[in-house]
Design an enzyme around this catalytic site. Structure first.
Site, PDB file in Angstrom:
ATOM      1  CG  HIS A 156      -2.197   0.777   0.999  1.00 34.06           C
ATOM      2  ND1 HIS A 156      -3.136   0.408   0.064  1.00 34.06           N
ATOM      3  CD2 HIS A 156      -2.660   1.921   1.571  1.00 34.06           C
ATOM      4  CE1 HIS A 156      -4.139   1.273   0.059  1.00 34.06           C
ATOM      5  NE2 HIS A 156      -3.867   2.220   0.961  1.00 34.06           N
ATOM      6  CB  ALA A 627      -1.909  67.842 -18.257  1.00 33.40           C
ATOM      7  CD1 TRP A 727       2.483  62.307 -15.420  1.00 35.62           C
ATOM      8  CD2 TRP A 727       2.708  62.970 -17.562  1.00 35.62           C
ATOM      9  NE1 TRP A 727       1.426  63.141 -15.711  1.00 35.62           N
ATOM     10  CE2 TRP A 727       1.542  63.561 -17.012  1.00 35.62           C
ATOM     11  CE3 TRP A 727       3.051  63.238 -18.894  1.00 35.62           C
ATOM     12  CZ2 TRP A 727       0.723  64.405 -17.777  1.00 35.62           C
ATOM     13  CZ3 TRP A 727       2.231  64.080 -19.644  1.00 35.62           C
ATOM     14  CH2 TRP A 727       1.079  64.655 -19.085  1.00 35.62           C
TER      15      TRP A 727
HETATM   16 ZN   LIG Z   1      -6.426   5.646   1.659  1.00 34.76          ZN
END
Ligand SMILES: [Zn+2]
Ligand SMILES: [Mg+2]
Ligand SMILES: [Mg+2]
Ligand SMILES: [Zn+2]
Ligand SMILES: [Zn+2]
Ligand SMILES: [Zn+2]
Ligand SMILES: [Zn+2]
Ligand SMILES: [Zn+2]
Lengths: 887, 887
Positions: A156, A627, A727
């Site tokens: 496992h 601006a 800018w």
């Molecule tokens: Zn398991």
């Protein structure tokens, strides 16, 4: 008098707990039939990061399981655009795998168990085979050659290492049961040892059963920190056992019995289901995490006292149940399938990650990966935060993106007949410090508070005007490489470097001196954060882009360069330049102006405050363009512009030097204005009105009081052609900047005393907010910390982290206290310090004409309150001695 | 003098364009083999909303297609928790479907074509069958009985209606081609008419070929608004045709030819691929949308002049290409598979939704559903916004959640051998006005600006202390039903109702009068928003919860009631009460106090401003507990508390009436405090310091200036037991509240004039921001609007929407302008208005001692500037006449 040497070097004061990164999900494979195992598989033994993935389910009768390898597209060696699939083998009921370079060709071979059977009640009596699949090094090869190692029914879990000898690869392999439905007979712990010529002989590997254990569901190989033989941690019905081979014998040490038998009287599942060893700084076994019952719902941890030595063996482990995800189903099983330890927040202490497969009926909490982060190990106190919401049978932690952050991947748990998770998939989760979210046309970045992150986080986001804008977060006192010619705009904290041109240690903060400018370019190949850490935008050179100057806007097209793993809808966003006259807010203004706007990026903190750090947008203006003079009366912020391209070399910010009503913004008289030219890769300082000590002046409508100001491009470009300024506007919430009163350079830790009143300190050195500050106590250590971007200092009580602060309101006679919750702009906990020739200092509270740090003079009392006293020009402010503290 | 009657009723001034809702994705089915058709299927003929879904792919040789019905879990009649699947039939190469109640049992039967063939180059010569599947009314039945209607090879699209007669169900059915690879021979347009006993006879339906059309790929039935016979819109190589039966003949009108043949010379696909008719208010055919080329990449629209009449026939349609998603592949095909029209933002004008299947290589833009929203129809100007990002072969629009919002669903386009979309799935997209996002332990709600939404949006989010807290957004002038006993806390705008107890029209705004309180309970069964719309939290009674009083905190556990379709990670969040002494920010304070905190909910706007509306958190305090005197010097906000439970009846807010330094918050002298008891379902007014006209006073560190204040529970509960107060804190950004100067009640539209200077208006009635306001012009209409929650008014220019505002700074002689960008807290555009006995008014600019609206007196000039003039007490402020405007 304790002495601690820390003169001149700022002790590492930030000790806020590390914040866990965010994880962005990416689908590796959807629509799977089933899912059980996922492994971070280094194709090449040299792949320490950028591993591939191997994932598979148990398969079912009539449809064996495909063992598939997914090639990591983020590992440049692989040159694959997506997680392309390679089928390695088709096996019946495979369960566990590991890997090792058995053939020694530098490529890891896969070791895998199969023929398990469809469940613990259908174990193939002649199954439990262990094989290895030969990796020839051709990443496109499929169906790798299988070689049998051995078998033991019910096999496992397996682990690879050198368990009894260093010269041969060995496999520790443990079945969960020995035959169908027999949960009581202990199963053998088998050690397989690599034979001489594993490749070309058909012999099985020599196998030795070294002990037996019952219902083992997890096996973790634990290397010996001193380089000795590997050891093994087992989780099963016997609890959590640590086994190792020493002086010819196999030894076993039980860390803990786990879930007691009578917790669920009729349940066959007690003890532990999974376990992992958690590193704490240099102790590889600071704690042992585990999940309880086989597939239980309990997360527990074993901790040891702080004084106990490193490692696991023969120590006293105390079990704490961290969380119970609720009642088991009628088969006595729950949702946890695996726990792993990994330091995902980079603070040197592993977090415990818990893989949850989901439940029937579905439950959000029991589906996905939880992170348990140690808060107080001895008390078994952990915090819980959910990292992912998709079913997880197992977690494969690795730095898949090779960026220094641990990522993880999961596969949905889907085993026909037992539990079948809907939407069975393999998902990858990339760790990011910075998240990015699409609003409508803008992006919202969320960043960690620098003091809480241990990682450098960075995101390139916009390639414009030959610069790649990159958002960077540095933890405290961290060095960060910058490409040559990069510029830095700080948004929090301090970034410094030794400048090869100025020869000085250059420091950049939120804003330079008002009405001035400073260069952003870093003339060095790295920068450094300081105690507070730093957040900044890095302006990297974008070499293959069109270089300035720019005659037309087509040369300034901005490209979205936000990378994977950010969501596709964010990466697909476009950031067009909009002519300002066409902007929704133009309302008829700016007609015909060569003036463009690009939005936009919100930057916030990624905690529940959701506090704003800044909003970022870009502008361009052609030659001769203004601006427009404005004053932000509509919305309150402190705005700093960083220039990328100065089209004429003369572009910059003008501001009215006359009163608001003496200046007509529509027909500006430039003679009444000041100008700061902002060359390329420069930023200008604050242009808003400030009062005493640099606090921003405010208008009645709670907006920062600005003079009329505007960006004006220069009149003519060198070659007379059009040439755009470009800018970046950083809009910050109001903040305190440099005041007029210069400051003396101070730093370090001291005890503070006046001859008359003695040493000042917190009453009982209490960390409680509001604790009075008294004079006449035993010396206590205070650290003098420059408040970045101002001429002020904070005085921090080292032991408690409290700041020396005035109670409210700061008036004559007001007493001083310690606090962790300073006023906004640290209005009651910032000090303007004057250094006198004698070396003594006097401290004036910020934004007060002359309220100085003083003490109440009671003739008879030894201990007196420390208070504020008015010392305007006339009487000299009290002087205090800084007594260095030496370790 | 134009007269417009609007005295007393506030004309609907908000005309901001409607915002499109957000759509939350929900997976209906993943891991599909293929996908082609999706239909909103009303299982019962009465299901106008809450329809089921039918979805299927073409299937392939050897694996016929499963026609699957998905039962809508949000339709209460269905009682199914998720979209459970019912297989209705297994058919070979099904293509199109429609539905009609053929059997007349009140349950819709499915009409479906199959045996098409695997592609246009593999048409089954004896295929193209049309059948109907009998719906018996049992929603759990599978494999519905199939009845053949007829067949015609290459059958591709069908539509149900009354085309030539009203008394029988008819089907209009059109093959795309008549035989494999023959793209030129026109195909028959067939009308099948329901026979007498369709259920139990095996006869085919009478069929009639009424005309032929080429390569038809879309068929849409268009009902006659006057209730006449149904018409049909066809899209194919001939372009977009409108056909109908009139006075015995089938007529055809070509709306447009679509993509010209020579757009892609070697391509067999020109004309149109799909089409849909877009409603504009009461014209069902305001425009016709279409996609071009069969599976093309072009979205176009046909528009008509504003003056043309309703409908389609014989009108002049102008074609505009809205968007081209880029070059076709070498098979001359692209990504658009269908267009539909639907009014998803509720503004009375349909949006054009475009289904895009995706592309090879994958492209974000060409995968998912785009929404084209009309901006200026005559100019063919539409905006584009992406609604979904998963492959969409077709879109099924319906109100699946029956909440008045149109939702939609899509199926990935995946046809083996042609284009196979990865992650083939059926997705549902629920429309929501309010989105919800998990931060860490808090939620961030984002809501539309009320002026831009046409829907009521509501989200229940917390069930605590016998109240269900619900976030509600109302569009302007909208009525909203409230359950009996509900309370309202406004967060934006106005909510009003005629109160059955007070008999008055009660109005609630952001905050009632300072230092006062007001009841939140609505004594009526509905409330009403006004011109600005409203955002509020509704406190609904939670009947089955434990009712107050509360002796222990276990009775006040808060439940997260955020519903589907919000993301599961938000719905799974818990909101625990944290004892304040244990809060991270307690720092040693509040020890042993029965004082608890619950966080928290951020509420923001869902646009790119990401502006904060409020942060919401809850508190409880036991009998005799003070929550602690504080003053918000750490963080700036204006805080209003809404009480849910008053444990003693005496709990409420106290504030210091003495100066800050005369009050010791740690040892408060209650005699120096004012008290406002806040009974259950009451809120208190502003407790911060305000200046002239209610503007908040500010401290130097940009925080709202508060006196020391605290919530104090009453001393004793009626029965002497523990009895918790429970209250909700709403933390707003700073705002303007009621000033001392009372105001006269004014509303309506007027032209404004003074005898001396004449009527005032905007120069040239220009909408440009900054346009001067002059006196002596022809009358212009101004609307007087109360600024909610203050004693002030705004004066809005009706034609341009501009506000009457002072330029900056507001000083003696300053001129007035029109603007759409008012200062924060409308500092330059709010007026305190005094009404004189004569009916005239005088207007003083907010927060100024006496700057009144006046005009410059030039003897000679007829037109003079409107300005501010100082009129403090001495000279009376200029009077202005309000001349009512009558329609
Ligand atoms: Zn398991
Ligand atoms: Mg990584
Ligand atoms: Mg709906
Ligand atoms: Zn860690
Ligand atoms: Zn500015
Ligand atoms: Zn098609
Ligand atoms: Zn609409
Ligand atoms: Zn408060």
């Amino acid at each position: 008098m304790f002495q601690r040497h820390s003169m001149g070097c700022s002790a590492h004061t930030t000790n806020s707990p590390a914040s866990v990164p965010s994880f962005i999900r990416e689908q590796v494979e959807v629509g799977r039939k089933d899912g059980y195992w996922i492994e971070a598989f280094p194709f090449r033994t040299s792949d320490k990061t950028g591993q591939n993935l191997i994932g598979y389910g148990l398969g079912s009768y009539g449809s064996p399981s495909n063992i598939e390898m997914f090639i990591n597209p983020r590992n440049p060696k692989n040159k694959t655009p997506t997680w392309n699939r390679r089928p390695l083998a088709s096996l019946e009921f495979p369960v566990a795998m590991a890997y090792a370079d058995i053939t020694g060709n530098g490529f890891n071979d896969v070791i895998i168990t199969d023929r398990y059977g469809s469940s613990m009640n259908d174990i193939w009596p002649d199954g439990g085979r262990v094989s290895w699949l030969e990796n020839t090094g051709d990443i496109n090869a499929s169906n790798w050659k299988r070689h049998t190692i051995g078998s033991s029914p019910g096999m496992h879990r397996i682990g690879v290492g050198h368990f009894t000898r260093k010269d041969r690869i060995q496999i520790c392999a443990v079945p969960i049961v020995v035959k169908s439905s027999d949960f009581t007979t202990p199963a053998p712990v088998i050690i397989y040892t690599q034979p001489d010529h594993p490749k070309n002989s058909f012999d099985l590997w020599p196998a030795e059963c070294v002990m037996t254990r019952t219902l083992v569901h997890e096996l973790v190989v634990i290397p010996d920190p001193q380089g000795g033989l590997d050891r093994v941690l087992l989780a099963g019905r016997d609890g959590v056992d640590f086994i190792w081979f020493e002086r010819g014998n196999w030894e076993i040490f039980n860390v803990g019995r786990g879930l007691s038998k009578d917790a669920h009287p009729n349940s066959p599942y007690w003890g532990a289901g999974s376990a992992a060893v958690g590193r704490v700084d240099d102790d590889y076994a600071g704690y042992v995490g585990s999940s309880e019952g086989l597939h239980g719902n309990t997360v527990s941890v074993y901790t040891k006292s702080r004084k106990s030595k490193h490692g696991i063996i023969d120590l006293e482990w105390k079990r704490h149940v961290l969380h119970d995800f609720g009642p088991l189903n009628d088969g006595f099983t729950g949702s946890i399938h695996q726990v792993v330890c990994a330091d995902i927040d980079g603070d040197g202490t592993d977090e415990l990650l818990v893989a949850m497969m989901g439940s029937e009926p579905p439950s959000f909490d029991k589906t996905g990966v939880w992170c348990f982060k140690p808060i107080d190990l001895e008390k078994g106190k952990f915090s819980m935060i959910k990292l992912s919401n998709e079913s997880a049978g197992r977690i494969a932690v690795a730095d898949y993106s090779s960026n220094g952050h641990l990522d993880f991947s999961t596969i949905s748990y889907s085993v026909p007949g037992y539990f079948e998770s809907p939407n069975c998939a393999i998902n990858g989760y990339s760790a990011v410090g910075i998240t990015a979210e699409k609003l409508q046309n803008e992006v919202c970045f969320r960043v960690p508070r620098p003091a809480t992150t241990r990682f450098v986080s960075e995101v390139e986001f916009l390639d414009v005007a030959a610069r790649k804008l990159t958002l960077v977060v540095l933890p405290p006192n961290t060095t960060y490489k910058v490409p040559a010619g990069s510029g830095v705009k700080v948004m929090f904290g301090v970034v410094s470097w030794d400048d090869n041109t100025t020869g000085r240690n250059e420091k950049r903060v939120l804003a330079t001196k008002p009405f001035s400018r400073v260069e952003m370019t870093v003339h060095n190949d790295h920068v450094q954060s300081e105690d507070e850490g730093a957040i900044f935008v890095l302006f990297k050179k974008s070499s293959n882009a069109i270089q300035p100057p720019y005659e037309n806007m087509k040369q300034v097209v901005a490209r979205n360069i936000i990378p994977e793993p950010y969501p596709v809808q964010v990466r697909a966003m476009s950031f067009p330049w909009v002519k300002v006259e066409d902007a929704p807010w133009a309302n008829g203004r700016f007609k015909g102006l060569e003036f463009y706007n690009l939005v936009g990026f919100h930057v916030r903190y990624a905690d529940d405050s959701d506090d704003v750090i800044a909003h970022i947008q870009l502008w361009t203006a052609g030659v001769g363009v203004s601006a427009g003079f404005h004053n932000h009366v509509e919305k309150s912020f402190c705005e700093i512009h960083a220039c990328i391209v100065n089209g004429t070399g003369h572009g910059g910010m003008r501001w009215a030097k006359v009163a608001d009503d003496k200046f007509n913004p529509d027909k500006p008289n430039l003679d009444d204005t000041g100008l700061v030219v902002v060359p390329a890769l420069h930023e200008h300082g604050p242009l808003w009105h400030t009062g005493l000590d640099g606090l921003p002046l405010l208008r009645k409508n709670d907006t920062v009081d600005y003079p009329w100001h505007a960006w004006l491009a220069g009149d003519k470009s060198p070659n007379g052609m059009q040439s755009y300024d470009v800018w970046v506007a950083f809009e910050f919430p109001s903040f305190d900047t440099f005041g007029d009163h210069p400051t003396s350079l101070l730093s370090g830790s001291f005890s503070i005393k006046s001859n008359a009143a003695g040493f000042i300190g917190l009453k009982d050195e209490s960390a409680t907010d509001g604790t009075p500050v008294l004079a006449g106590l035993a010396p206590q250590e205070w650290k003098i910390i420059r408040v970045d971007g101002t001429n002020l200092y904070q005085i921090k009580h080292v032991k408690t982290g409290s700041l020396l602060a005035s109670r409210w309101p700061p008036v004559e006679g007001q007493s001083l206290m310690g606090t962790h919750s300073p006023a906004n702009m640290s209005l009651t906990s910032s000090w303007s310090i004057d250094k006198h020739p004698s070396g003594e200092i006097s401290l004036r509270l910020v934004a007060t004409k002359g309220l100085a740090l003083s003490y109440k003079k009671y003739g008879h009392l030894a201990v007196t309150p420390v208070i504020l006293e008015n010392h305007i020009d006339t009487v000299e402010a009290p002087k205090w001695q800084l007594v260095p503290v030496y370790d």
